[in-house]
Design a protein around this motif. Structure first.
Motif, PDB file in Angstrom:
ATOM      1  N   ASP A  24       0.786  -1.117   0.102  1.00  0.00           N
ATOM      2  CA  ASP A  24      -0.133  -0.156  -0.115  1.00  0.00           C
ATOM      3  C   ASP A  24       0.947   1.020   0.013  1.00  0.00           C
ATOM      4  O   ASP A  24       1.544   1.463   0.911  1.00  0.00           O
ATOM      5  CB  ASP A  24      -0.942  -0.055   1.286  1.00  0.00           C
ATOM      6  N   VAL A  25       0.630   2.262  -1.057  1.00  0.00           N
ATOM      7  CA  VAL A  25       1.547   3.408  -0.990  1.00  0.00           C
ATOM      8  C   VAL A  25       0.552   4.556  -0.941  1.00  0.00           C
ATOM      9  O   VAL A  25       0.952   5.721  -1.395  1.00  0.00           O
ATOM     10  CB  VAL A  25       2.553   3.486  -2.171  1.00  0.00           C
ATOM     11  N   THR A  26      -0.485   4.514  -0.454  1.00  0.00           N
ATOM     12  CA  THR A  26      -1.525   5.458  -0.560  1.00  0.00           C
ATOM     13  C   THR A  26      -0.791   6.623   0.257  1.00  0.00           C
ATOM     14  O   THR A  26      -1.058   8.015  -0.332  1.00  0.00           O
ATOM     15  CB  THR A  26      -2.844   4.993   0.349  1.00  0.00           C
ATOM     16  N   LYS A  27      -0.241   6.629   1.212  1.00  0.00           N
ATOM     17  CA  LYS A  27       0.416   7.633   1.984  1.00  0.00           C
ATOM     18  C   LYS A  27       1.476   8.432   1.219  1.00  0.00           C
ATOM     19  O   LYS A  27       1.137   9.623   1.369  1.00  0.00           O
ATOM     20  CB  LYS A  27       0.979   7.139   3.262  1.00  0.00           C
ATOM     21  N   ALA A  28       2.214   7.564   0.300  1.00  0.00           N
ATOM     22  CA  ALA A  28       3.182   8.372  -0.114  1.00  0.00           C
ATOM     23  C   ALA A  28       2.444   9.353  -1.574  1.00  0.00           C
ATOM     24  O   ALA A  28       2.972  10.252  -1.916  1.00  0.00           O
ATOM     25  CB  ALA A  28       4.183   7.574  -0.818  1.00  0.00           C
ATOM     26  N   LEU A  29       1.650   8.533  -2.241  1.00  0.00           N
ATOM     27  CA  LEU A  29       0.679   9.303  -3.296  1.00  0.00           C
ATOM     28  C   LEU A  29       0.031  10.377  -2.681  1.00  0.00           C
ATOM     29  O   LEU A  29      -0.012  11.613  -3.293  1.00  0.00           O
ATOM     30  CB  LEU A  29      -0.315   8.300  -3.878  1.00  0.00           C
ATOM     31  N   ALA A  30      -0.457  10.484  -1.518  1.00  0.00           N
ATOM     32  CA  ALA A  30      -1.235  11.531  -0.875  1.00  0.00           C
ATOM     33  C   ALA A  30      -0.139  12.887  -0.656  1.00  0.00           C
ATOM     34  O   ALA A  30      -0.423  14.009  -0.504  1.00  0.00           O
ATOM     35  CB  ALA A  30      -1.776  11.187   0.232  1.00  0.00           C
ATOM     36  N   ALA A  31       1.025  12.255  -0.305  1.00  0.00           N
ATOM     37  CA  ALA A  31       2.183  13.254  -0.034  1.00  0.00           C
ATOM     38  C   ALA A  31       3.072  13.661  -1.353  1.00  0.00           C
ATOM     39  O   ALA A  31       3.960  14.350  -1.068  1.00  0.00           O
ATOM     40  CB  ALA A  31       3.087  12.670   1.030  1.00  0.00           C
ATOM     41  N   GLY A  32       2.260  13.431  -2.435  1.00  0.00           N
ATOM     42  CA  GLY A  32       3.047  14.224  -3.706  1.00  0.00           C
ATOM     43  C   GLY A  32       3.610  13.245  -4.689  1.00  0.00           C
ATOM     44  O   GLY A  32       4.386  13.512  -5.586  1.00  0.00           O
TER      45      GLY A  32
END
Length: 334
Positions: free
Chosen positions: A274-282
């Motif tokens: 899951d890379v949702t956090k990094a995607l949300a951070a740009g």
């Protein structure tokens, strides 16, 4: 911005250094002197496996950001974080998704179970080394420490021999063992995208752990190998083969056939994070075709300079890839 890269001359560290130079940053690298650093940086020498490995930094100096790519004994990260805690505003450690306890379920995020580690450890296994490095950063920097838990990293200057092997193999042409199923997904990050996100996040002062890879379920083995064949133009004929037959033949996933692991528990661990956090951070991820084409162009330049196939391989690794005779026997059904 003033940046110190601990490493900075190979693959990920080089990508960070080059990105920072393109931004006009003042960059210093501390490295062992085995590879030439990118142009325009201040180069300091030191071997962190030696007692005086940080001597070049002991005399002073302050930086806005430190990026550390260390992959071995966590005690080296402990020593650098302690030395620099009062002299830099932010410390980024390039870690790995290997810090998660195995097996890692599909869709695991940053709160997944972790392996044990110690910041005081000497040489240990890779997952424990990366986790120990993370703990060292947390102890010295707290919220000023960023832990980049990278997935599979590819791109120009790769020194592991995964994507370069597939490029060289498809360039040779002929029948190529393509491990199936064709639609099996792979998850990766271009080192240059990792570098760009890391520097952006450091400037913003982000702290804590972030999984870093492309979104899961987007790219397949078919996409990867067909793009390699197209870019290299070697006339490769991909022969898609059943994963069970490959494994039963004693051909090793990940090492004999880089990047690939068959469907199941290990695939979920390697290619379903899951890379949702990094995607949300740009996080921005470039197209697969760009990564493959740029890596092939880099390999071609190396060939013109007289380097052998496979790309430069880290000294602590053996070469990846399937033996040609084994591949030929498999494709003949022997």
């Amino acid at each position: 911005m003033k940046l110190l890269v601990l490493g900075g001359t190979e693959f990920v560290g080089r990508a960070v250094t080059e990105d920072a130079r393109e931004r006009g940053w003042d960059v210093t690298v501390l490295h062992r002197g085995r590879h030439a650093p990118p142009a325009g940086v201040t180069a300091l020498h030191g071997d962190r496996t030696e007692p005086d490995g940080l001597a070049a930094l002991a005399g002073g100096g302050e930086w806005d950001v430190v990026v550390d790519t260390w992959r071995s004994a966590p005690s080296a990260v402990r020593d650098s974080t302690r030395l620099l805690a009062g002299r830099t505003g932010h410390y980024t450690y390039i870690s790995s998704r290997s810090v998660y306890a195995h097996p890692t379920p599909a869709g695991a995020a940053e709160d997944g179970a972790l392996v044990d580690g110690s910041p005081d450890a000497g040489p240990v296994g890779y997952p424990q080394a990366k986790r120990g490095g993370e703990l060292a950063v947390e102890a010295a920097f707290g919220g000023r420490g960023l832990l980049v838990r990278a997935g599979l990293i590819v791109g120009p200057h790769e020194n592991v021999g995964r994507l370069p092997w597939w490029l060289d193999r498809t360039a040779r042409g002929g029948q190529v063992l393509a491990p199936g199923p064709r639609g099996l997904t792979v998850q990766y990050i271009d080192a240059r995208d990792l570098a760009a996100w890391t520097l952006d996040a450091s400037v913003r002062g982000l702290g804590g752990a972030y999984n870093l890879a492309g979104p899961p379920g987007v790219t397949t083995m078919g996409d990867l190998l067909e793009t390699c064949a197209e870019v290299t133009g070697g006339g490769a004929e991909l022969r898609w083969s059943d994963p069970r037959r490959i494994v039963d033949a004693g051909i090793e996933p990940w090492t004999d056939l880089p990047v690939w692991v068959p469907p199941g528990e290990l695939h979920d661990t390697m290619h379903q994070g899951d890379v949702t956090k990094a995607l949300a951070a740009g996080l921005r991820v470039r197209p697969l075709a760009e990564t493959v084409a740029d890596t092939w162009e880099w390999l071609r330049r190396r060939r013109e300079q007289g380097f052998e196939e496979g790309g430069p391989i880290r000294e602590d690794l053996s070469r990846r890839g399937l033996d040609p005779d084994t591949e030929a026997r498999f494709l003949r059904g022997e």
